[in-house]
Design a protein around this motif. Structure first.
Motif, short mmCIF file in Angstrom:
data_model
loop_
_atom_site.label_atom_id
_atom_site.label_comp_id
_atom_site.label_asym_id
_atom_site.label_seq_id
_atom_site.Cartn_x
_atom_site.Cartn_y
_atom_site.Cartn_z
N ASP A 71 -25.61 70.28 -0.75
CA ASP A 71 -24.64 71.42 -0.93
C ASP A 71 -23.86 71.89 -1.93
N LYS A 126 -25.70 73.32 -4.49
CA LYS A 126 -26.02 74.49 -4.02
C LYS A 126 -25.10 75.58 -4.47
N VAL A 135 -24.29 76.14 -8.09
CA VAL A 135 -25.45 76.99 -8.76
C VAL A 135 -25.07 78.37 -8.30
N THR A 136 -25.15 78.62 -6.99
CA THR A 136 -25.02 79.84 -6.41
C THR A 136 -23.51 80.48 -6.29
#
Lengths: 427, 304
Positions: free
Chosen positions: A79, A82, A85-86
């Motif tokens: 995570d 994640k 990146v997001t």
């Protein structure tokens, strides 16, 4: 020893409390007229990382030293990537592993860290910059930090081939992982990764269920069993992934694994409860089992270790006071106190020289030089880790880190690997 | 379900003034429904047709994700991951559904027909909810020290000399997963079944008894048909929860048992959102089919 350190901690922190109280009162008075200035006063850094590295004592000590507050945001290894990146604006400081960089850096969400602003940048252990330990090159299969540590510029989306002024991550902690065992339940020497799939331990083994790391452990086992020799365990072809997963599936169907684990506490519980006697494990997890008074070895193996390294990175949008605060934290982190704290947990710190200055001679000898403990060794919070006379698993820094066989990695065929890993879990 | 809704629209058309007011009344909930359910669902559907790489989603239109979900499913010798996973998930759904139904029905029957005073009924009902005062995960994890290799159950059995070595299948097995599910979700069966049982006109039971029906005949021919709505609603709760669950199966199955939810979770954590979206769409379709099948058995709107 722990008493002395808590005393020395208490004095400055109470002073700071008084100071911040005064500041706070002034702030409230000023708030009516100068809200903007008040808002700038206090820096809070949102620190994104895994729970293992987010130690309360480190945040408290840093706040006591500088007045800057660290707000931990704890998520799992996957995570962290994640989020980076997001949602790159949801944190001010990221603590992630080098292998994740292959995903994060191409998005441009990380800012190159200016080594000119890092006081101890040139003292960072050569393991990161040149891949050497004690003058000898270590294994560089997988995502070795030296391949991804330098960026071409502050706003670069590609890795530099040779050293530059800008680093992607400033290394913080690293270690070499191996199998953890319960010597009291196994009762014989273990010296090879192949033992993980030895039918002798049927139903009593566990493997890591973070695909990109678990597959590396599996690859160490496959090589140790003599099934195949990978050109690069950290970057397998589809055929090699198939072979590795096939080996795991066969073992799973034969009932080899008791469980798979994904987070630190799971691995500690599996081992401490005796559900599992041999499993891939992290060094502080072994320490955690031991502090419960249960025998547990972080077993050195003849094929070597699977290494990992984590570091601090800055999001591209960070600026102004917060950016300064983040640099201050990184500088503080490399300055010794945190390094010594981590070394005492069984990790290794990035700048050894400063950490050594903050450790007792007998501690340094036990943790870093592989010598028998002159006194009882205690964890940072005072639990007994090792009795006087015992020696650290894996010996000295040089023999442990010098024995690196491969690094945690992100493969080119990562998508395929995850798909096959799901097959293993479903088998 | 469709005949009543057409007659309803006809009634609305016949009374235009009331129609507008009704539309306004329905508007807030419709807005919430559209904003938080239909739009995200539409996005998921859209993303499931996108392409992706390690670190970004690439808008476009491709069936690649759906193809990769069913990759290898033509092979009859060895089941593909997707089918294997769905079969395992369905197996758990059916087992848990069956057990919670029997348990839930029995408990609800006891509460509704054997406990006479309303005060006692309330007290016992509250007793049933006590486990829900703590979190799901805690309730699950508390099974681990009980069922483990060196856990309480094994220790007791060994001390009583009933077994020589620990029973391995108590923990991290299908058994422990089903046990945890039953523990967690029987309540979702009890509540709706109890609710429909309380609406049964007691004179019907007397009539059955007067007509000479035995206890079993009353149960099977009167109570079960009249509790049908509660049974179906409870079944929908339990089946949909188990179909989507990945936490219980993960914790109690030692992370070794496949579930559709787990696969979706792994894929999202590796930024494979389009693949995860495709999986989610398929899961949704399967669950909707099950619910559709269940609602065929009873007209919930009429019964409520």
């Amino acid at each position: 020893m722990s008493d002395a350190s808590s005393e020395s901690l208490a004095a400055p922190s109470s002073a700071v409390q008084r100071r911040s109280l005064l500041k706070g009162t002034a702030g409230i008075l000023a708030a009516g007229m100068f809200p903007a200035i008040h808002a700038q006063e206090k820096i809070v850094l949102r620190y994104l990382g895994t729970a293992v590295n987010q130690d309360k004592a480190i945040a408290e000590k840093f706040k006591a030293d500088t007045g800057i507050e660290i707000q931990y945001v704890a998520v799992t290894t996957d995570d962290v990537t994640k989020r980076a990146v997001t949602a790159p604006n949801s944190f001010d400081l990221i603590d992630t592993e080098y292998f994740s960089l292959k995903k994060i850096v191409p998005t441009g969400n990380l800012k190159g860290i200016d080594t000119k602003r890092i006081k101890n940048a040139d003292k960072i252990t050569p393991l990161f910059t040149t891949g050497m330990v004690g003058g000898k090159a270590v294994g560089e299969q997988g995502t070795a930090p030296k391949k991804v540590i330098y960026l071409e510029g502050e706003k670069s989306k590609v890795f530099a081939k040779s050293p530059t002024q800008f680093m992607s991550l400033i290394p913080t902690v690293y270690n070499a992982d191996t199998l953890g065992i319960r010597p009291d339940l196994i009762k014989r020497p273990i010296d090879s990764w192949a033992e993980l799939l030895n039918p002798e331990f049927k139903g009593k083994t566990a493997i890591l269920n973070i695909p990109s790391i678990g597959i590396m452990d599996a690859a160490m086992v496959v090589e140790a069993m003599g099934l195949y020799k990978y050109p690069d365990k950290g970057n397998m072809t589809k055929k090699e992934i198939d072979l590795t997963i096939k080996t795991l599936i066969e073992a799973k169907r034969a009932g080899q694994f008791r469980a798979l684990w994904k987070d630190f506490n799971e691995s500690v519980n599996l081992m401490a409860s005796g559900e599992v006697v041999i499993q891939s494990m992290w060094s502080p997890a072994v320490t955690a089992v031991r502090t419960k008074g249960i025998a547990c070895n972080f077993q050195p193996l003849k094929e070597g270790y699977r290494a990992w390294a984590a570091g601090f990175g800055l999001p591209a949008t960070l600026s102004g006071k917060k950016l300064d605060g983040a640099y201050e934290f990184i500088n503080w982190f490399l300055d010794g106190w945190a390094g010594a704290y981590l070394n005492r947990q069984g990790y290794y710190s990035a700048v050894l020289e400063t950490a050594k200055a903050k450790m007792e001679a007998y501690e340094w000898a036990y943790w870093m030089e592989g010598k028998p403990a002159a006194q009882d060794i205690k964890s940072p919070n005072g639990d007994l880790l090792a009795k006087a006379g015992s020696v650290r698993d894996g010996g000295s820094y040089e023999s442990r880190m010098g024995g690196i066989a491969c690094w945690n990695a992100l493969m080119d065929e990562n998508n395929y690997m995850v798909q096959k890993w799901n097959e293993f879990v479903a088998a | 379900m469709s005949p009543p809704s057409t007659s309803h629209t006809a009634a609305v058309a016949a009374a235009p003034g009331r129609g507008i007011a009704a539309w306004w009344q329905a508007a807030p909930f419709t807005a919430v429904f559209v904003l938080f359910f239909l739009v995200p669902l539409g996005l998921i559907l859209m993303v499931s047709f996108w392409d992706f790489n390690e670190y970004e989603l690439l808008p476009g239109f491709t069936f690649k994700n759906y193809l990769s979900v069913f990759e290898g499913c033509g092979n009859t010798a060895d089941l593909c991951t997707t089918l294997r996973t769905y079969l395992s998930t369905l197996k758990f759904s059916l087992l848990v559904w069956g057990i919670t139904l029997v348990l839930g029905f029995a408990v609800a029957y006891f509460l509704a027909f054997h406990v006479r005073s309303p005060g006692m009924q309330t007290l016992l009902f509250v007793l049933c909810t006590i486990p829900f005062w703590t979190s799901n995960v805690i309730r699950m994890i508390s099974w681990v020290p009980l069922l483990g290799r060196n856990g309480l159950v094994n220790q007791t059995l060994i001390d009583l000399h009933l077994i020589q070595t620990s029973i391995e299948w108590l923990l991290f097995s299908d058994f422990s997963v089903v046990l945890a599910f039953v523990h967690l979700y029987t309540m979702f069966m009890i509540v709706p079944i109890f609710n429909s049982m309380m609406r049964i006109d007691r004179s019907l039971l007397e009539a059955a008894s007067d007509s000479g029906a035995s206890g079993w005949q009353t149960l099977w021919n009167v109570i079960v048909p009249l509790s049908r709505t509660g049974i179906i609603i409870g079944s929908i709760f339990v089946i949909t929860i188990v179909m989507g669950d990945f936490v219980t199966i993960g914790v109690m199955g030692g992370q070794q048992i496949a579930s559709v939810g787990k696969i979706i979770q792994v894929q999202t954590s590796y930024l494979q959102f389009p693949l995860a979206a495709a999986n989610a769409v398929i899961l949704l379709a399967v669950v909707l089919m099950i619910i559709y099948g269940l609602t065929r058995l009873v007209d919930i709107r009429k019964e409520l």
